[in-house]
Scaffold this active site. Structure first.
Site, PDB file in Angstrom:
ATOM      1  N   GLU A  77       0.826  -1.210   0.000  1.00  0.00           N
ATOM      2  CA  GLU A  77       0.000   0.000   0.000  1.00  0.00           C
ATOM      3  C   GLU A  77       0.859   1.259   0.000  1.00  0.00           C
ATOM      4  OE1 GLU A  77      -3.263   2.688   0.331  1.00  0.00           O
ATOM      5  OE2 GLU A  77      -2.923   0.718  -0.565  1.00  0.00           O
ATOM      6  N   HIS A  80       2.594   2.025  -3.330  1.00  0.00           N
ATOM      7  CA  HIS A  80       1.600   2.621  -4.235  1.00  0.00           C
ATOM      8  C   HIS A  80       1.371   4.089  -3.901  1.00  0.00           C
ATOM      9  CE1 HIS A  80      -2.755   3.344  -5.413  1.00  0.00           C
ATOM     10  NE2 HIS A  80      -2.124   3.183  -6.562  1.00  0.00           N
ATOM     11  N   HIS A 142     -12.194   5.999  -7.754  1.00  0.00           N
ATOM     12  CA  HIS A 142     -10.738   6.183  -7.673  1.00  0.00           C
ATOM     13  C   HIS A 142     -10.043   5.515  -8.857  1.00  0.00           C
ATOM     14  CE1 HIS A 142      -7.044   7.233  -5.760  1.00  0.00           C
ATOM     15  NE2 HIS A 142      -6.699   6.005  -5.439  1.00  0.00           N
ATOM     16  N   HIS A 254     -20.988  -7.423 -16.775  1.00  0.00           N
ATOM     17  CA  HIS A 254     -19.667  -7.090 -17.307  1.00  0.00           C
ATOM     18  C   HIS A 254     -19.367  -7.909 -18.561  1.00  0.00           C
ATOM     19  CE1 HIS A 254     -15.615  -5.663 -17.438  1.00  0.00           C
ATOM     20  NE2 HIS A 254     -15.076  -6.817 -17.100  1.00  0.00           N
ATOM     21  N   HIS A 315      -4.749  -7.171 -16.883  1.00  0.00           N
ATOM     22  CA  HIS A 315      -6.060  -6.814 -17.440  1.00  0.00           C
ATOM     23  C   HIS A 315      -6.305  -5.312 -17.280  1.00  0.00           C
ATOM     24  CE1 HIS A 315      -9.946  -7.859 -19.007  1.00  0.00           C
ATOM     25  NE2 HIS A 315     -10.595  -7.447 -17.939  1.00  0.00           N
TER      26      HIS A 315
END
Length: 340
Positions: A77, A80, A142, A254, A315
């Site tokens: 975390e 990032h 986000h 989706h 992806h």
């Protein structure tokens, strides 16, 4: 002035690549269940670095008893956050350069300040992601914000490079431009739906392809719960809170969206290859088609292989590249249309 523009363009390109890295790393952090690796913001257990020593870990566990330290997740975390912080500061530096060069012609001031605004909003959404315990509506926003930042940086790169780029004549550029714009909107909607799928832990809502569960093409689904945007505050959404039927509903939606997106973008690619009489347009059309096929393959692999982490992160990365390729196509067609 040209040298200044090229320097700024290279800087914007570097930031675009950094934004791509931040998006992929963010997906990796979220998919490895490290989104709450640090329960506070902007630090981690009250510090600027993740706790590692026994004393730091004991102190952190005492201060946050509901969130005991998992060092590996905390560091994921924080790395990032560090990269996102560098991106934010570099974007602000771009704005400072824009002010310093405000008297130069062709400076995209509005675009740069829009970028600063979106990055600032991203910081707020990043904080809310933690403080609201990975609420899907916030996390999806986000994620979409990250894509928008990358898109704006790439648009800025194209704008700054444009004086040195050749213009290409494209037949029927106006019609092709509209088709390309529709493709961009379709892709953005699918990206938004993909974010909702991921943040609700619905990627493995179906574990077969092309069927869903036990050979079923249309399993039991709960659409009302699947698309409820707000479930209240104070709820920890890590690992998801909705039913299996709701996750299946999100996943199937989706899939349908992916089918529509694939059909349209493949049509666009083929149409551009047949009617776009410029090398660059055909190359971009081929790039869209190749990235689309790769993206579909990664999506199918995610479902049938129970979401392998590298594939899931890739992806997200291919989705960004597909978006930037479509933006480039729109940019090229717009320039050609102005020449007609």
């Amino acid at each position: 002035m040209q040298n200044i523009s090229l320097t700024h363009a290279r800087f914007a390109l570097t930031l675009t690549l950094l934004a791509l890295l931040v998006i992929v790393l963010g997906a990796y952090v979220r998919l490895s269940d490290a989104g709450l690796g640090c329960p506070d913001w902007p630090g981690c257990y009250g510090n600027l670095i993740a706790p590692t020593s026994e004393v730091q870990i004991a102190s952190a566990n005492s201060a946050y008893p509901a969130h005991p330290v998992e060092v590996e997740k905390a560091w994921k975390e924080m790395v990032h956050r560090y990269l996102a912080g560098v991106l934010g500061l570099a974007t602000l530096f771009l704005a400072v350069l824009s002010i310093r060069n405000r008297n130069l012609t062709g400076q995209p001031h509005l675009l740069i300040w829009l970028l600063v605004l979106v990055v600032a909003l991203q910081a707020v959404l990043g904080m809310w992601t933690v403080t609201l315990l990975v609420k899907p509506a916030i996390v999806t926003s986000h994620l979409l914000g990250g894509f928008i930042v990358a898109a704006l940086l790439w648009t800025l790169t194209l704008r700054l490079y444009s004086p040195t780029l050749n213009r290409y004549v494209v037949s029927r550029a106006g019609r092709l431009l509209w088709f390309s714009r529709i493709g961009l909107v379709v892709l953005l909607l699918q990206i938004l739906l993909g974010g909702w799928t991921s943040t609700n832990y619905a990627t493995i809502g179906c574990t077969e392809f092309p069927t869903c569960h036990s050979g079923s093409w249309w399993p039991n689904m709960d659409f009302s719960q699947a698309f409820t945007l707000w479930h209240g505050t104070g709820i920890n959404y890590e690992y998801g809170i909705i039913s299996a039927e709701a996750r299946t509903a999100i996943h199937m939606t989706h899939r349908i969206g992916a089918l529509i997106t694939a059909a349209y973008l493949l049509f666009l690619s083929i149409y551009l290859c047949r009617t776009g009489r410029s090398v660059i347009t055909r190359q971009l059309a081929w790039a869209v088609g190749i990235l689309l096929i790769l993206q579909l393959g990664l999506g199918i692999t995610n479902a049938v292989s129970h979401l392998p982490l590298p594939v899931a992160a890739a992806h997200n990365g291919i989705a960004v590249l597909l978006l930037l390729t479509l933006l480039t196509l729109n940019w090229q067609l717009k320039r050609a249309y102005r020449m007609e």
